[in-house]
Each structure stands twice: as structure tokens, then as C-alpha cells.
Write an enzyme that holds these catalytic residues in place. Sequence first.
Site, mmCIF file in Angstrom:
data_model
loop_
_atom_site.group_PDB
_atom_site.id
_atom_site.type_symbol
_atom_site.label_atom_id
_atom_site.label_comp_id
_atom_site.label_asym_id
_atom_site.label_seq_id
_atom_site.Cartn_x
_atom_site.Cartn_y
_atom_site.Cartn_z
ATOM 1 N N GLU A 1 -0.157 10.915 12.817
ATOM 2 C CA GLU A 1 0.753 9.893 12.522
ATOM 3 C C GLU A 1 2.211 9.962 12.640
ATOM 4 O O GLU A 1 2.578 10.962 11.766
ATOM 5 C CB GLU A 1 0.306 8.541 11.545
ATOM 6 C CG GLU A 1 0.784 7.488 11.454
ATOM 7 C CD GLU A 1 0.268 6.848 10.183
ATOM 8 O OE1 GLU A 1 -0.904 6.993 9.676
ATOM 9 O OE2 GLU A 1 0.715 5.793 9.648
ATOM 10 N N LYS B 1 1.425 -2.631 11.036
ATOM 11 C CA LYS B 1 1.846 -3.197 9.714
ATOM 12 C C LYS B 1 2.675 -4.537 9.736
ATOM 13 O O LYS B 1 3.882 -4.388 10.054
ATOM 14 C CB LYS B 1 2.691 -2.090 9.119
ATOM 15 C CG LYS B 1 2.081 -1.060 8.509
ATOM 16 C CD LYS B 1 2.962 -0.061 7.835
ATOM 17 C CE LYS B 1 2.402 1.262 7.448
ATOM 18 N NZ LYS B 1 3.594 2.304 7.182
ATOM 19 N N ASN C 1 5.009 10.843 8.632
ATOM 20 C CA ASN C 1 6.200 10.221 8.416
ATOM 21 C C ASN C 1 7.526 10.680 8.833
ATOM 22 O O ASN C 1 8.542 11.090 7.982
ATOM 23 C CB ASN C 1 6.214 9.982 6.709
ATOM 24 C CG ASN C 1 5.014 8.871 6.169
ATOM 25 O OD1 ASN C 1 4.042 9.397 5.563
ATOM 26 N ND2 ASN C 1 5.183 7.625 6.580
ATOM 27 N N SER D 1 -5.399 6.582 2.284
ATOM 28 C CA SER D 1 -4.210 7.439 2.591
ATOM 29 C C SER D 1 -4.144 8.466 1.277
ATOM 30 O O SER D 1 -3.886 7.916 0.128
ATOM 31 C CB SER D 1 -2.882 6.732 2.768
ATOM 32 O OG SER D 1 -1.661 7.510 3.029
ATOM 33 N N GLY E 1 -0.862 0.205 5.614
ATOM 34 C CA GLY E 1 -0.654 -0.443 4.277
ATOM 35 C C GLY E 1 0.858 0.214 3.908
ATOM 36 O O GLY E 1 1.281 1.128 4.169
ATOM 37 N N ASP F 1 3.990 4.462 13.948
ATOM 38 C CA ASP F 1 3.872 3.848 12.665
ATOM 39 C C ASP F 1 5.350 3.305 12.636
ATOM 40 O O ASP F 1 5.623 2.284 13.457
ATOM 41 C CB ASP F 1 3.600 4.623 11.574
ATOM 42 C CG ASP F 1 3.729 3.857 10.209
ATOM 43 O OD1 ASP F 1 3.322 4.070 9.086
ATOM 44 O OD2 ASP F 1 4.406 2.745 10.184
ATOM 45 N N LYS G 1 -6.962 9.974 5.390
ATOM 46 C CA LYS G 1 -5.760 10.243 5.972
ATOM 47 C C LYS G 1 -4.790 11.135 4.773
ATOM 48 O O LYS G 1 -4.840 10.987 3.692
ATOM 49 C CB LYS G 1 -5.007 9.105 6.148
ATOM 50 C CG LYS G 1 -3.398 9.003 6.421
ATOM 51 C CD LYS G 1 -2.862 7.786 6.817
ATOM 52 C CE LYS G 1 -1.673 7.443 6.355
ATOM 53 N NZ LYS G 1 -1.118 6.234 6.947
ATOM 54 N N LEU G 2 -4.377 12.207 5.549
ATOM 55 C CA LEU G 2 -3.727 13.351 4.674
ATOM 56 C C LEU G 2 -2.142 13.327 5.125
ATOM 57 O O LEU G 2 -1.722 13.385 6.172
ATOM 58 C CB LEU G 2 -4.371 14.685 4.887
ATOM 59 C CG LEU G 2 -5.598 14.987 4.502
ATOM 60 C CD1 LEU G 2 -6.031 16.423 4.954
ATOM 61 C CD2 LEU G 2 -6.127 14.631 3.224
ATOM 62 N N LYS G 3 -1.410 12.733 4.004
ATOM 63 C CA LYS G 3 -0.043 12.910 4.225
ATOM 64 C C LYS G 3 0.207 14.641 4.432
ATOM 65 O O LYS G 3 -0.178 15.441 3.699
ATOM 66 C CB LYS G 3 0.943 12.584 3.142
ATOM 67 C CG LYS G 3 0.700 10.944 2.898
ATOM 68 C CD LYS G 3 1.376 10.332 4.001
ATOM 69 C CE LYS G 3 1.428 8.733 3.726
ATOM 70 N NZ LYS G 3 2.069 8.109 4.660
ATOM 71 N N ASP H 1 -0.501 12.139 8.544
ATOM 72 C CA ASP H 1 0.611 11.431 8.727
ATOM 73 C C ASP H 1 1.791 12.023 8.154
ATOM 74 O O ASP H 1 1.619 12.300 7.325
ATOM 75 C CB ASP H 1 0.167 9.999 7.834
ATOM 76 C CG ASP H 1 1.541 9.007 8.323
ATOM 77 O OD1 ASP H 1 1.621 7.904 7.406
ATOM 78 O OD2 ASP H 1 2.546 9.431 8.763
HETATM 79 C C1 NPQ Z 1 2.384 4.955 5.760
HETATM 80 N N1 NPQ Z 1 1.670 4.051 3.647
HETATM 81 O O1 NPQ Z 1 1.348 4.689 6.508
HETATM 82 C C2 NPQ Z 1 2.796 4.350 4.607
HETATM 83 C C3 NPQ Z 1 3.751 5.154 3.891
HETATM 84 C C4 NPQ Z 1 4.088 4.542 2.556
HETATM 85 C C5 NPQ Z 1 -0.551 4.093 2.757
HETATM 86 O O2 NPQ Z 1 0.477 5.854 3.570
HETATM 87 C C6 NPQ Z 1 6.038 1.799 -1.348
HETATM 88 C C7 NPQ Z 1 5.968 0.959 -0.262
HETATM 89 C C8 NPQ Z 1 5.480 3.169 -1.248
HETATM 90 C C9 NPQ Z 1 5.742 1.438 0.958
HETATM 91 C C10 NPQ Z 1 4.175 4.834 0.075
HETATM 92 C C11 NPQ Z 1 0.534 4.716 3.660
HETATM 93 C C12 NPQ Z 1 5.045 3.642 0.054
HETATM 94 C C13 NPQ Z 1 4.984 2.688 1.139
HETATM 95 C C14 NPQ Z 1 4.014 5.395 1.418
HETATM 96 C C15 NPQ Z 1 4.803 3.216 2.468
HETATM 97 O O3 NPQ Z 1 3.381 5.742 6.377
HETATM 98 MG MG MG Z 2 2.474 5.871 8.272
#
Ligand code: NPQ
Ligand code: MG
Length: 371
Positions: free
Chosen positions: A216, A265, A193, A137, A293, A241, A163-165, A191
Amino acid sequence: MKIKHCEIRWVKIPLVTPFRTSFGTSYDRETFLVRLVTDDGSEGWAECGAEPEPLYSSEFLPAAEMVIRAHLLPRLLALGDHLGAARVATALAPVKGHLMAKHVLETALLDAELRSAGMPFARYLGAVKEQVPTGVSVGIYDSIPELLDKVSGYLEEGYLRIKLKIEPGWDLEPVRVVRETFGDDVLLQVDANTAYTLSDAPHLSQLDKFDLLLIEQPLPEDDLRGHAELAKRITTPICLDESITSARDAATAIALGAVHIINVKPSRVGGYLEARRIHDVAYANGIPVWCGGMLETGIGRAPNLALAALPGFVLPGDTSASNRYYETDLTAPFVIENGHLSVPTGPGIGVDVLPDVLEEVTTAISTVPLD
Ligand code: NPQ
Ligand code: MG
């Protein structure tokens, strides 16, 4: 099985690189670990997936600790000798929500039980692989060159999926440049979010030409109708997610046509047993899943790898190597080999904390009274 000792240990570990998403930037990973000791002397460990603030989820670390102390642990203790990991979800059901807190207790108890039985998480969950393909990620950066430098490094390390935010203002351009720079064969997904709304559909449909594996959580976690509508307006597969907190959520989203792929998750859904139920519902409906993750240390990463080895986990997950996030992990580091990570084979979660590293990063430790 009875709980004889419960310890909550807060840790703060610097991230090797700040991690910026549409909901904020993390510079450290702050969380707490729960260590349970049961009456047969077995130890069980688990890591809370929440963050210090309620930005990714409504849950956050201080609240998770409070609800464990005041409402969850007492209910488990009340089971006395009847306590077992398989009974945790039912015993805790009267407490609404707080799935990340519930996940910690169920997982620590399951770890203790499986260590006592000499059974690896992978065997218990039904794993069918010994290595799992891993993705990475990649956060939001200030500039495209910085992003390209990061992606290039991860590809060199062997990550099989990028995976690009994304967020409004950082979406089409970074995806276009990564696709043009690294070619059409790189497995690429994004992703958001929850950063967009259905009115952004025309904008998001411009991602379709980049042949992404998925987008995502583009919309708010409670907007299943919006995701079902978006799925009709873009061709990029929709992955959920934050929206999926249970097997029932998964069944509903699938029935509504709101999801094509699910990011599973365990910490978000209350533990590994519900995570497996989500896997089973998705598998029965032909919906691929992958293991997400939450910047876990080795304590959380180990059981995630066991879950990622189940048959329906057909896409690389965010179970990245330890050095994606940490200079020094709390356990022996997970190292990527040919784009894969090995599933732990030891009893329980199959890893142990490194005591001196743990001491180094511990910011608070307390024993929870059991009377
Ligand atoms: C997701 N994880 O899939 C989450 C977002 C995320 C790897 O992108 C601390 C605890 C920091 C949880 C940063 C990834 C975090 C976190 C990002 C979850 O959306
Ligand atoms: Mg996510």
C-alpha cells in the site's frame, strides 16, 4: 432540508496501544464530531478523519474546523431549502481541496436525511452483505518479538487479514518473520504510507517472495508515474491510499497502470458519495477495493461498514473492531465475530453516541452561528 443547528465537538480518546507508522506515532485519537440538526428535527453526526498535524495528509484538524466555519457551512446555508446531501459536493466545489472537512458536512447531512427517511446507510449506498470481513492494521514496533506478540493476538481475535506498517529499516525482516511464524495461509499485506522512492524498487522487490496481497502506497502520493514504473519492477500488487482522492484519480491511476487495488476511505475523498463513485470506477475496470480506516470511533466506523458491504469491496478492510483502538468507544462497541463485523441496520449511520462516554472525552464544544 435546512440546517437549524450545527455543533462542533472536539474529543480526545486514549488509544489502547500507541500506533506508529512511517509518518509518526499516535497515542490518542483527537478529532472533532459535527452534529447537525435539520428543520424537521433530524440529527446527523459525522467524525473528521484528519489528524492534529498534517503528516498523513495536508489536511489537519484545526484547519478543517476553520474551513468548515468560514467557507463550507456558509455555502450550504446559502442553498436554503434546496440543501440536500446530493448537492453538497457541487455547492462546496468552489472551495479547493479540504476533502476531509467536506466529508464531515456531507456525511452529517446524509445521516440526518437518512434517519429522517428511516433508511440505513447500507441500503442507500447499495450494500449486498450483512457482515463484512475485517482485517487489522499493525503498527511499527521497537522489536520483532513485540510485533509477533501483537500479530498473534489479532489472529486469535479472528482478524482475517494482517496489514503491517513498514518503513525503510523495518520492512523485509518483520514481513519475513511474520510469514515464517504464522504460515503461508495468513492474508498479509504492508502499508508504507509514502515512505519509499522508485530507487528503492530493487529493495522492495525482495518482498515479492512473501506472497503479499499488496503493498500500500509505497511512494509519495503525487508520484503516479513512479508507481506505474514500480509496478513493472515488482510482482506484489500495488495498492494506492493517499494518491486516490477522487473517482478521477482512480481512473487516471488505473489508466496509467499505477494501481492494482484501491484502499477507499470516505474521509480522504470528501465523503461516501465520491467513495461510491471510486468503487464504481474500480468495479468497471476489474480493480478490487477495500475500506481503509483512520482510527474512527463508532461514529465513523458505522458508515464505513455500510460502504464495505458494496459488491466491489472484495478484500478485508481496516474496519477493525472498536477494541483495536479504544477501551471504550463513543458508541456501542463493534465486536469481531468469526472475522466479520456486522453492518449497522438502523436508520442513517445506525448508531448513536453514548452521552456519558461522549461527555467524558469531550475537550471542547461550540455551536456554529448560522446567520
Ligand atoms: C492508512 N490507517 O491506511 C491509515 C494511516 C493512519 C489504519 O493504517 C489518526 C488519524 C491516526 C488517521 C494513523 C491505518 C492515524 C490515521 C494511521 C491514519 O494509511
Ligand atoms: Mg494506508
